[in-house]
Design a protein around this motif. Structure first.
Motif, PDB file in Angstrom:
ATOM      1  N   TYR A  51      -4.755 -53.040  36.618  1.00 44.74           N
ATOM      2  CA  TYR A  51      -4.849 -53.579  37.969  1.00 44.74           C
ATOM      3  C   TYR A  51      -6.268 -53.358  38.505  1.00 44.74           C
ATOM      4  N   ARG A  52      -6.643 -54.133  39.508  1.00 47.63           N
ATOM      5  CA  ARG A  52      -7.967 -54.039  40.118  1.00 47.63           C
ATOM      6  C   ARG A  52      -8.144 -52.666  40.755  1.00 47.63           C
ATOM      7  N   GLY A  53      -9.278 -52.040  40.523  1.00 46.10           N
ATOM      8  CA  GLY A  53      -9.563 -50.720  41.071  1.00 46.10           C
ATOM      9  C   GLY A  53      -9.011 -49.573  40.227  1.00 46.10           C
ATOM     10  N   GLN A  54      -8.484 -49.893  39.089  1.00 46.56           N
ATOM     11  CA  GLN A  54      -7.915 -48.862  38.210  1.00 46.56           C
ATOM     12  C   GLN A  54      -8.999 -47.877  37.795  1.00 46.56           C
ATOM     13  N   ARG A  55      -8.685 -46.589  37.822  1.00 47.53           N
ATOM     14  CA  ARG A  55      -9.685 -45.558  37.528  1.00 47.53           C
ATOM     15  C   ARG A  55      -9.738 -45.185  36.058  1.00 47.53           C
ATOM     16  N   ASN A  56      -8.734 -45.562  35.278  1.00 44.20           N
ATOM     17  CA  ASN A  56      -8.780 -45.286  33.848  1.00 44.20           C
ATOM     18  C   ASN A  56      -8.989 -46.589  33.088  1.00 44.20           C
ATOM     19  N   PHE A  57      -9.290 -46.472  31.826  1.00 41.80           N
ATOM     20  CA  PHE A  57      -9.616 -47.628  31.009  1.00 41.80           C
ATOM     21  C   PHE A  57      -8.679 -47.658  29.806  1.00 41.80           C
ATOM     22  N   ALA A  58      -7.726 -48.577  29.821  1.00 37.93           N
ATOM     23  CA  ALA A  58      -6.783 -48.707  28.711  1.00 37.93           C
ATOM     24  C   ALA A  58      -7.311 -49.716  27.693  1.00 37.93           C
ATOM     25  N   GLY A  59      -6.858 -49.589  26.463  1.00 39.86           N
ATOM     26  CA  GLY A  59      -7.291 -50.522  25.425  1.00 39.86           C
ATOM     27  C   GLY A  59      -6.643 -50.212  24.092  1.00 39.86           C
ATOM     28  N   TRP A  60      -7.247 -50.756  23.037  1.00 38.19           N
ATOM     29  CA  TRP A  60      -6.738 -50.596  21.678  1.00 38.19           C
ATOM     30  C   TRP A  60      -7.876 -50.177  20.764  1.00 38.19           C
ATOM     31  N   TYR A  61      -7.574 -49.365  19.745  1.00 40.24           N
ATOM     32  CA  TYR A  61      -8.553 -49.056  18.711  1.00 40.24           C
ATOM     33  C   TYR A  61      -7.893 -49.180  17.349  1.00 40.24           C
ATOM     34  N   TRP A  62      -8.722 -49.421  16.326  1.00 38.22           N
ATOM     35  CA  TRP A  62      -8.218 -49.575  14.973  1.00 38.22           C
ATOM     36  C   TRP A  62      -8.089 -48.196  14.335  1.00 38.22           C
ATOM     37  N   ALA A  63      -6.884 -47.841  13.910  1.00 41.64           N
ATOM     38  CA  ALA A  63      -6.644 -46.562  13.233  1.00 41.64           C
ATOM     39  C   ALA A  63      -6.558 -46.837  11.741  1.00 41.64           C
ATOM     40  N   SER A  64      -7.565 -46.420  11.005  1.00 44.62           N
ATOM     41  CA  SER A  64      -7.586 -46.694   9.572  1.00 44.62           C
ATOM     42  C   SER A  64      -6.501 -45.929   8.828  1.00 44.62           C
ATOM     43  N   THR A  65      -6.060 -44.789   9.361  1.00 48.96           N
ATOM     44  CA  THR A  65      -5.010 -44.028   8.692  1.00 48.96           C
ATOM     45  C   THR A  65      -3.686 -44.775   8.666  1.00 48.96           C
ATOM     46  N   ALA A  67      -3.684 -48.214   9.383  1.00 51.72           N
ATOM     47  CA  ALA A  67      -4.078 -49.609   9.177  1.00 51.72           C
ATOM     48  C   ALA A  67      -3.491 -50.520  10.253  1.00 51.72           C
ATOM     49  N   GLU A  68      -3.620 -50.092  11.519  1.00 49.54           N
ATOM     50  CA  GLU A  68      -3.107 -50.899  12.625  1.00 49.54           C
ATOM     51  C   GLU A  68      -3.802 -50.518  13.926  1.00 49.54           C
ATOM     52  N   LEU A  69      -3.609 -51.352  14.944  1.00 48.97           N
ATOM     53  CA  LEU A  69      -4.144 -51.057  16.268  1.00 48.97           C
ATOM     54  C   LEU A  69      -3.256 -50.032  16.960  1.00 48.97           C
ATOM     55  N   VAL A  70      -3.889 -49.120  17.684  1.00 49.36           N
ATOM     56  CA  VAL A  70      -3.182 -48.080  18.428  1.00 49.36           C
ATOM     57  C   VAL A  70      -3.635 -48.164  19.880  1.00 49.36           C
ATOM     58  N   GLY A  71      -2.676 -48.151  20.805  1.00 50.20           N
ATOM     59  CA  GLY A  71      -3.007 -48.249  22.222  1.00 50.20           C
ATOM     60  C   GLY A  71      -3.352 -46.906  22.829  1.00 50.20           C
ATOM     61  N   TYR A  72      -4.209 -46.940  23.841  1.00 47.79           N
ATOM     62  CA  TYR A  72      -4.533 -45.742  24.611  1.00 47.79           C
ATOM     63  C   TYR A  72      -4.615 -46.118  26.083  1.00 47.79           C
ATOM     64  N   GLU A  73      -4.333 -45.144  26.957  1.00 42.04           N
ATOM     65  CA  GLU A  73      -4.318 -45.402  28.396  1.00 42.04           C
ATOM     66  C   GLU A  73      -5.551 -44.894  29.115  1.00 42.04           C
ATOM     67  N   SER A  74      -6.341 -44.060  28.462  1.00 41.78           N
ATOM     68  CA  SER A  74      -7.551 -43.542  29.104  1.00 41.78           C
ATOM     69  C   SER A  74      -8.550 -43.152  28.027  1.00 41.78           C
ATOM     70  N   TRP A  75      -9.798 -42.975  28.416  1.00 40.57           N
ATOM     71  CA  TRP A  75     -10.812 -42.544  27.463  1.00 40.57           C
ATOM     72  C   TRP A  75     -10.534 -41.123  26.972  1.00 40.57           C
ATOM     73  N   VAL A  76      -9.896 -40.325  27.802  1.00 34.44           N
ATOM     74  CA  VAL A  76      -9.514 -38.969  27.376  1.00 34.44           C
ATOM     75  C   VAL A  76      -8.515 -39.064  26.226  1.00 34.44           C
ATOM     76  N   GLU A  77      -7.519 -39.913  26.378  1.00 31.75           N
ATOM     77  CA  GLU A  77      -6.523 -40.106  25.323  1.00 31.75           C
ATOM     78  C   GLU A  77      -7.166 -40.718  24.087  1.00 31.75           C
ATOM     79  N   LEU A  78      -8.077 -41.656  24.263  1.00 29.47           N
ATOM     80  CA  LEU A  78      -8.774 -42.268  23.141  1.00 29.47           C
ATOM     81  C   LEU A  78      -9.553 -41.200  22.383  1.00 29.47           C
ATOM     82  N   GLY A  79     -10.261 -40.338  23.092  1.00 28.41           N
ATOM     83  CA  GLY A  79     -11.031 -39.288  22.441  1.00 28.41           C
ATOM     84  C   GLY A  79     -10.152 -38.318  21.666  1.00 28.41           C
ATOM     85  N   ALA A  80      -8.999 -37.968  22.224  1.00 26.48           N
ATOM     86  CA  ALA A  80      -8.091 -37.053  21.534  1.00 26.48           C
ATOM     87  C   ALA A  80      -7.485 -37.723  20.304  1.00 26.48           C
TER      88      ALA A  80
END
Length: 85
Positions: A51-65, A67-80
């Motif tokens: 939504y507009r004004g959202q303070r976190n950044f959700a997205g997807w990254y490729w997990a080679s282990t 072999a698929e896309l994995v969703g994350y809800e924040s950069w903190v979660e992405l980093g972990a």
């Protein structure tokens, strides 16, 4: 180890697991029965809000282990996730 002072211990029989597989079927049972379940193959249960004004950044990254896309809800979660934590 003497556990007389602890009062109780947690065992495998104390855990009940539930997951939804890729087809959308619910699987559930005690830990000792579900031990061999491939949780990495479980389906996504909910969507990530956006939504507009959202303070976190959700997205997807490729997990080679997996072999698929994995969703994350924040950069903190992405980093972990990316660090394997």
């Amino acid at each position: 180890m003497d556990n007389a002072g602890w009062g109780w211990l947690v065992g495998a029989e104390d855990f009940w697991l539930e997951y939804v597989d890729a087809r959308g079927d619910l699987h559930e049972g005690p830990l000792e029965v579900m031990w061999s379940a491939r949780f990495e193959a479980a389906g996504q249960v909910r969507t990530f809000p956006s939504y507009r004004g959202q303070r976190n950044f959700a997205g997807w990254y490729w997990a080679s282990t997996g072999a698929e896309l994995v969703g994350y809800e924040s950069w903190v979660e992405l980093g972990a996730d990316a660090a394997g934590l």
